[in-house]
Design a protein around this motif. Structure first.
Motif, PDB file in Angstrom:
ATOM      1  N   UNK A 128      47.276  51.506  42.419  1.00  0.00           N
ATOM      2  CA  UNK A 128      46.632  50.915  41.237  1.00  0.00           C
ATOM      3  C   UNK A 128      47.061  51.627  39.970  1.00  0.00           C
ATOM      4  N   UNK A 129      47.104  52.961  40.037  1.00  0.00           N
ATOM      5  CA  UNK A 129      47.487  53.747  38.867  1.00  0.00           C
ATOM      6  C   UNK A 129      48.916  53.395  38.414  1.00  0.00           C
ATOM      7  N   UNK A 130      49.819  53.255  39.366  1.00  0.00           N
ATOM      8  CA  UNK A 130      51.207  52.928  39.030  1.00  0.00           C
ATOM      9  C   UNK A 130      51.335  51.500  38.504  1.00  0.00           C
ATOM     10  N   UNK A 131      50.612  50.584  39.126  1.00  0.00           N
ATOM     11  CA  UNK A 131      50.675  49.178  38.701  1.00  0.00           C
ATOM     12  C   UNK A 131      50.152  49.012  37.281  1.00  0.00           C
ATOM     13  N   UNK A 132      49.009  49.619  36.987  1.00  0.00           N
ATOM     14  CA  UNK A 132      48.401  49.453  35.668  1.00  0.00           C
ATOM     15  C   UNK A 132      49.192  50.156  34.576  1.00  0.00           C
ATOM     16  N   UNK A 133      49.978  51.170  34.948  1.00  0.00           N
ATOM     17  CA  UNK A 133      50.847  51.818  33.969  1.00  0.00           C
ATOM     18  C   UNK A 133      51.975  50.877  33.547  1.00  0.00           C
ATOM     19  N   UNK A 134      52.425  50.038  34.473  1.00  0.00           N
ATOM     20  CA  UNK A 134      53.521  49.104  34.187  1.00  0.00           C
ATOM     21  C   UNK A 134      53.016  47.730  33.743  1.00  0.00           C
ATOM     22  N   UNK A 135      51.881  47.323  34.304  1.00  0.00           N
ATOM     23  CA  UNK A 135      51.331  45.991  34.016  1.00  0.00           C
ATOM     24  C   UNK A 135      49.865  46.120  33.610  1.00  0.00           C
ATOM     25  N   UNK A 136      49.600  46.585  32.399  1.00  0.00           N
ATOM     26  CA  UNK A 136      48.219  46.872  31.972  1.00  0.00           C
ATOM     27  C   UNK A 136      47.300  45.655  31.918  1.00  0.00           C
ATOM     28  N   UNK A 137      47.860  44.465  31.870  1.00  0.00           N
ATOM     29  CA  UNK A 137      47.022  43.266  31.805  1.00  0.00           C
ATOM     30  C   UNK A 137      46.571  42.793  33.181  1.00  0.00           C
ATOM     31  N   UNK A 138      47.143  43.359  34.225  1.00  0.00           N
ATOM     32  CA  UNK A 138      46.747  42.995  35.584  1.00  0.00           C
ATOM     33  C   UNK A 138      45.344  43.525  35.888  1.00  0.00           C
ATOM     34  N   UNK A 139      44.524  42.693  36.503  1.00  0.00           N
ATOM     35  CA  UNK A 139      43.179  43.101  36.905  1.00  0.00           C
ATOM     36  C   UNK A 139      43.216  43.549  38.373  1.00  0.00           C
ATOM     37  N   UNK A 140      42.460  44.599  38.687  1.00  0.00           N
ATOM     38  CA  UNK A 140      42.408  45.093  40.062  1.00  0.00           C
ATOM     39  C   UNK A 140      40.958  45.309  40.483  1.00  0.00           C
ATOM     40  N   UNK A 141      40.613  44.761  41.633  1.00  0.00           N
ATOM     41  CA  UNK A 141      39.320  45.028  42.259  1.00  0.00           C
ATOM     42  C   UNK A 141      39.591  45.755  43.567  1.00  0.00           C
ATOM     43  N   UNK A 142      39.051  46.941  43.707  1.00  0.00           N
ATOM     44  CA  UNK A 142      39.153  47.666  44.974  1.00  0.00           C
ATOM     45  C   UNK A 142      38.179  47.028  45.965  1.00  0.00           C
ATOM     46  N   UNK A 143      38.689  46.695  47.126  1.00  0.00           N
ATOM     47  CA  UNK A 143      37.883  46.103  48.184  1.00  0.00           C
ATOM     48  C   UNK A 143      37.918  47.086  49.349  1.00  0.00           C
ATOM     49  N   UNK A 144      36.867  47.907  49.468  1.00  0.00           N
ATOM     50  CA  UNK A 144      36.897  49.050  50.374  1.00  0.00           C
ATOM     51  C   UNK A 144      35.738  49.032  51.359  1.00  0.00           C
ATOM     52  N   UNK A 145      35.906  49.748  52.463  1.00  0.00           N
ATOM     53  CA  UNK A 145      34.811  49.893  53.424  1.00  0.00           C
ATOM     54  C   UNK A 145      33.995  51.148  53.136  1.00  0.00           C
ATOM     55  N   UNK A 146      34.406  51.943  52.124  1.00  0.00           N
ATOM     56  CA  UNK A 146      33.769  53.221  51.851  1.00  0.00           C
ATOM     57  C   UNK A 146      32.886  53.162  50.606  1.00  0.00           C
ATOM     58  N   UNK A 147      31.592  53.421  50.804  1.00  0.00           N
ATOM     59  CA  UNK A 147      30.659  53.487  49.678  1.00  0.00           C
ATOM     60  C   UNK A 147      30.555  54.952  49.242  1.00  0.00           C
TER      61      UNK A 147
END
Length: 211
Positions: free
Chosen positions: A66-85
């Motif tokens: 996510x960190x690498x993607x948002x550095x290159x594509x800041x307009x991209x939205x990311x939702x983490x979908x995790x099993x860990x609370x």
């Protein structure tokens, strides 16, 4: 139409998520990725609007991806979908720049709500994770308050105490045998160190800290 990229290394989970996404007419599945390096590559090729990102993936975990993607594509939205609370994972995900954190055990309606919320420009945290985030925020807030109090000099603490007691500048100057200008300087420094922006907030701070 929201174009979504699914990133998860569990095939069965991806298949179920794919079937769910196909029910929504305003969502288009742009593609899938099964590891962190692949999701970076697929993002560059497909340029999705939103990525549903797992954390525990091979090659590169979801937070680092996510960190690498948002550095290159800041307009991209990311939702983490995790099993860990996990407080640590939620905080680390938000620090990486993601806009949402939701658990895999969530209902389809909550996932839908998270997608709509993030695509509208807001943040979304899973309902069951809010208490974890608020607890961490309050802990950091209290730590900041303690640190700001320790930054005050002995003289500044004396001035703050008298301000909290309702003394004006002239009275404080007389009590401490200093000039009114010096009192004003101390007050300004106190407000800068505590982050208070008005006398009212400064007095509330002094009362809260026991002055």
């Amino acid at each position: 139409m929201t174009r979504i990229l699914l990133a998860d290394d569990h095939k069965l989970f991806i298949e179920g998520l794919t079937e769910l996404m196909r029910k929504y007419q305003d969502i288009e599945l742009a593609g899938q990725a099964k590891n962190g390096l692949e999701v970076i590559d697929q993002t560059q090729k497909l340029q999705p609007d939103l990525i549903l990102m797992d954390i525990a993936m091979p090659e590169l975990n979801g937070i680092k991806a996510s960190r690498q993607i948002l550095a290159k594509f800041p307009l991209t939205k990311i939702i983490v979908l995790s099993m860990y609370n996990s407080r640590e994972l939620i905080v680390e995900s938000l620090r990486a720049g993601v806009q949402g954190y939701i658990l895999k055990e969530c209902s389809s309606s909550e996932l839908r709500e998270a997608i709509l919320t993030v695509m509208s420009g807001n943040y979304y945290i899973a309902r069951s994770s809010l208490a974890v985030v608020v607890e961490d925020y309050l802990r950091l807030l209290k730590a900041d308050e303690r640190n700001s109090a320790r930054l005050l000099s002995e003289r500044e603490r004396e001035v703050l105490k008298l301000l909290a007691e309702g003394r004006n500048t002239k009275e404080i100057a007389y009590d401490l045998s200093i000039s009114k200008n010096t009192v004003d300087v101390h007050r300004r420094h106190i407000m800068e160190k505590t982050g208070c922006t008005s006398m009212a907030s400064l007095v509330r701070y002094a009362i809260r800290e026991g002055y």
